[in-house]
Design a protein around this motif. Structure first.
Motif, PDB file in Angstrom:
ATOM      1  N   ARG A 107       0.855  -1.200  -0.009  1.00  0.00           N
ATOM      2  CA  ARG A 107       0.031   0.000   0.108  1.00  0.00           C
ATOM      3  C   ARG A 107       0.749   1.212   0.016  1.00  0.00           C
ATOM      4  O   ARG A 107       0.618   2.281  -0.751  1.00  0.00           O
ATOM      5  N   ALA A 108       1.947   1.267   0.847  1.00  0.00           N
ATOM      6  CA  ALA A 108       2.745   2.508   1.009  1.00  0.00           C
ATOM      7  C   ALA A 108       3.634   2.762  -0.549  1.00  0.00           C
ATOM      8  O   ALA A 108       3.624   3.959  -0.849  1.00  0.00           O
ATOM      9  N   LEU A 109       3.846   1.537  -1.166  1.00  0.00           N
ATOM     10  CA  LEU A 109       4.703   1.639  -2.394  1.00  0.00           C
ATOM     11  C   LEU A 109       3.574   2.211  -3.505  1.00  0.00           C
ATOM     12  O   LEU A 109       3.898   3.130  -4.355  1.00  0.00           O
ATOM     13  N   ALA A 110       2.192   1.683  -3.431  1.00  0.00           N
ATOM     14  CA  ALA A 110       1.232   2.015  -4.322  1.00  0.00           C
ATOM     15  C   ALA A 110       0.818   3.410  -4.082  1.00  0.00           C
ATOM     16  O   ALA A 110       0.845   4.290  -5.186  1.00  0.00           O
ATOM     17  N   GLU A 111       0.895   4.151  -2.974  1.00  0.00           N
ATOM     18  CA  GLU A 111       0.462   5.390  -2.682  1.00  0.00           C
ATOM     19  C   GLU A 111       1.816   6.316  -3.114  1.00  0.00           C
ATOM     20  O   GLU A 111       1.377   7.552  -3.586  1.00  0.00           O
ATOM     21  N   GLU A 112       2.901   5.877  -3.008  1.00  0.00           N
ATOM     22  CA  GLU A 112       4.045   6.349  -3.580  1.00  0.00           C
ATOM     23  C   GLU A 112       4.104   6.688  -5.237  1.00  0.00           C
ATOM     24  O   GLU A 112       4.326   7.606  -5.533  1.00  0.00           O
ATOM     25  N   ARG A 115       1.568   9.388  -6.207  1.00  0.00           N
ATOM     26  CA  ARG A 115       2.073  10.536  -6.090  1.00  0.00           C
ATOM     27  C   ARG A 115       3.133  10.987  -7.277  1.00  0.00           C
ATOM     28  O   ARG A 115       3.051  12.101  -7.810  1.00  0.00           O
ATOM     29  N   ARG A 116       3.679  10.131  -7.532  1.00  0.00           N
ATOM     30  CA  ARG A 116       4.861  10.346  -8.760  1.00  0.00           C
ATOM     31  C   ARG A 116       4.307  10.141 -10.200  1.00  0.00           C
ATOM     32  O   ARG A 116       4.725  10.637 -11.013  1.00  0.00           O
ATOM     33  N   PHE A 117       3.246   9.371 -10.466  1.00  0.00           N
ATOM     34  CA  PHE A 117       2.768   9.296 -11.661  1.00  0.00           C
ATOM     35  C   PHE A 117       1.219   9.776 -11.525  1.00  0.00           C
ATOM     36  O   PHE A 117      -0.012   9.103 -11.083  1.00  0.00           O
ATOM     37  N   PRO A 118       0.960  10.880 -11.665  1.00  0.00           N
ATOM     38  CA  PRO A 118      -0.707  11.438 -11.706  1.00  0.00           C
ATOM     39  C   PRO A 118      -1.522  10.869 -12.687  1.00  0.00           C
ATOM     40  O   PRO A 118      -2.756  11.109 -12.567  1.00  0.00           O
ATOM     41  N   THR A 119      -1.082  10.078 -13.643  1.00  0.00           N
ATOM     42  CA  THR A 119      -2.023   9.307 -14.403  1.00  0.00           C
ATOM     43  C   THR A 119      -2.591   8.185 -14.002  1.00  0.00           C
ATOM     44  O   THR A 119      -3.421   7.525 -14.616  1.00  0.00           O
ATOM     45  N   VAL A 120      -2.181   7.609 -12.823  1.00  0.00           N
ATOM     46  CA  VAL A 120      -2.737   6.510 -12.328  1.00  0.00           C
ATOM     47  C   VAL A 120      -3.135   6.795 -10.924  1.00  0.00           C
ATOM     48  O   VAL A 120      -3.232   8.031 -10.195  1.00  0.00           O
ATOM     49  N   ALA A 121      -4.394   6.064 -10.186  1.00  0.00           N
ATOM     50  CA  ALA A 121      -5.034   6.129  -9.028  1.00  0.00           C
ATOM     51  C   ALA A 121      -4.934   4.740  -8.446  1.00  0.00           C
ATOM     52  O   ALA A 121      -4.807   3.608  -9.031  1.00  0.00           O
ATOM     53  N   LEU A 122      -5.227   4.643  -7.078  1.00  0.00           N
ATOM     54  CA  LEU A 122      -5.504   3.493  -6.273  1.00  0.00           C
ATOM     55  C   LEU A 122      -6.833   2.747  -7.127  1.00  0.00           C
ATOM     56  O   LEU A 122      -7.807   3.771  -7.186  1.00  0.00           O
ATOM     57  N   ALA A 123      -6.833   1.549  -7.151  1.00  0.00           N
ATOM     58  CA  ALA A 123      -8.210   1.045  -7.979  1.00  0.00           C
ATOM     59  C   ALA A 123      -9.170   0.937  -6.798  1.00  0.00           C
ATOM     60  O   ALA A 123      -8.586   0.935  -5.848  1.00  0.00           O
ATOM     61  N   ALA A 149       5.448   1.052 -17.606  1.00  0.00           N
ATOM     62  CA  ALA A 149       6.698   0.494 -17.613  1.00  0.00           C
ATOM     63  C   ALA A 149       7.569   1.219 -16.358  1.00  0.00           C
ATOM     64  O   ALA A 149       8.388   0.293 -15.623  1.00  0.00           O
ATOM     65  N   ALA A 150       7.597   2.336 -16.176  1.00  0.00           N
ATOM     66  CA  ALA A 150       8.366   2.983 -15.331  1.00  0.00           C
ATOM     67  C   ALA A 150       7.999   2.417 -13.717  1.00  0.00           C
ATOM     68  O   ALA A 150       8.929   2.298 -12.871  1.00  0.00           O
ATOM     69  N   MET A 151       6.715   2.424 -13.494  1.00  0.00           N
ATOM     70  CA  MET A 151       6.202   1.805 -12.298  1.00  0.00           C
ATOM     71  C   MET A 151       6.561   0.312 -11.936  1.00  0.00           C
ATOM     72  O   MET A 151       6.966  -0.007 -10.746  1.00  0.00           O
TER      73      MET A 151
END
Ligand SMILES: [Mg+2]
Length: 264
Positions: A107-112, A115-123, A149-151
């Motif tokens: 969860r911590a990684l997903a939230e990070e 923050r870094r990739f504004p094109t995604v969100a938590l499902a 790919a970067a994520m």
């Protein structure tokens, strides 16, 4: 497909999103085809990246024998009883508490990453998950391939496994995929030999998180929208339907049912 191939099948393993489902929704033609497949003597197993909590409901209510969730990490089987409702049994993981304990790290990684990739969100289905944490890359968001790919590269640096479907990027410590999860379930719940099951179970899917299953099973089918993912599938499906998503699933069902009718 030749009639002998269809008649040699014991079951059909199928993906949900953009295979049985049409942009997340279940159509009448797709749902009806499950009943026709069951009447044709096929064991039916849903195999999805969606949450364990969803699979639990599907096995209880739908004409399914089992369901695999979270890309192979979780499996439920339906056990019929002499009376009353069928019972649901969790086949794996054996230790749910241990599987859940590490989700805080994911969860911590997903939230990070959000923050870094504004094109995604938590499902929006993470609350029903047992083992993984999932990002929305294509359900309500539109993440470019380079962001995905970067994520994945960042997750890999943290020893986190990733799988991507048409809608989601899954983060997990469990290296399971749809092939290992399906063969494990078929052996544990139905006593199927894994080597033989690769020949006697067909798999139908549409995208990247189906890659392992397309490579593992002999009779594999992509619904028409799989064509967009063919460049990234190491082994393409053996057959591709003419119609996309749920209509493609129904087309496959009609073909299998017709081919399984004994001659004469
Ligand atoms: Mg899919």
């Amino acid at each position: 497909m030749r009639p002998e191939e269809a008649r040699g099948l014991s079951g059909l393993v199928f993906d949900l999103d953009d295979t049985l489902l049409e942009h997340g929704e279940l159509t009448e033609v797709a749902y009806t085809s499950l009943f026709r497949l069951r009447e044709a003597g096929l064991r039916l197993v849903a195999c999805t990246g969606r949450p364990a909590g969803w699979a639990e409901v599907l096995v209880r209510q739908w004409p399914l024998d089992a369901a695999i969730a979270e890309n192979g990490a979780v499996a439920f089987v339906k056990e019929r009883r002499p009376f009353g409702a069928p019972r649901l049994r969790l086949v794996f993981p054996a230790d749910l508490a241990a599987a859940g304990a590490r989700r805080a790290e994911l969860r911590a990684l997903a939230e990070e990453l959000v923050r870094r990739f504004p094109t995604v969100a938590l499902a929006d289905d993470n609350s029903a998950r047992f083992t993984d944490v999932t990002l929305d890359i294509g359900e309500h968001c539109r993440a470019p391939a380079e962001d995905v790919a970067a994520m994945r590269a960042e997750a890999s640096r943290r020893n986190v496994h990733t799988l991507a479907s048409s809608v989601h990027l899954h983060l997990s410590f469990d290296p399971a995929d749809k092939a290992t999860g399906t063969l494990r379930l078929l052996e544990a719940a139905f006593g199927e030999d894994p080597t033989r099951a690769r020949l006697t179970y067909a798999f139908v899917g549409d995208s990247g998180n189906d890659a392992a299953a397309f490579a593992a099973f002999t009779t594999t089918i992509g619904v028409a929208n799989v064509r967009a993912y063919l460049p990234m599938l190491p082994v393409p499906p053996k057959y591709v339907t003419q119609a996309a998503m749920g209509r493609g699933f129904a087309e496959l069902a009609t073909t299998l049912v017709d081919l399984r009718v004994p001659p004469g």
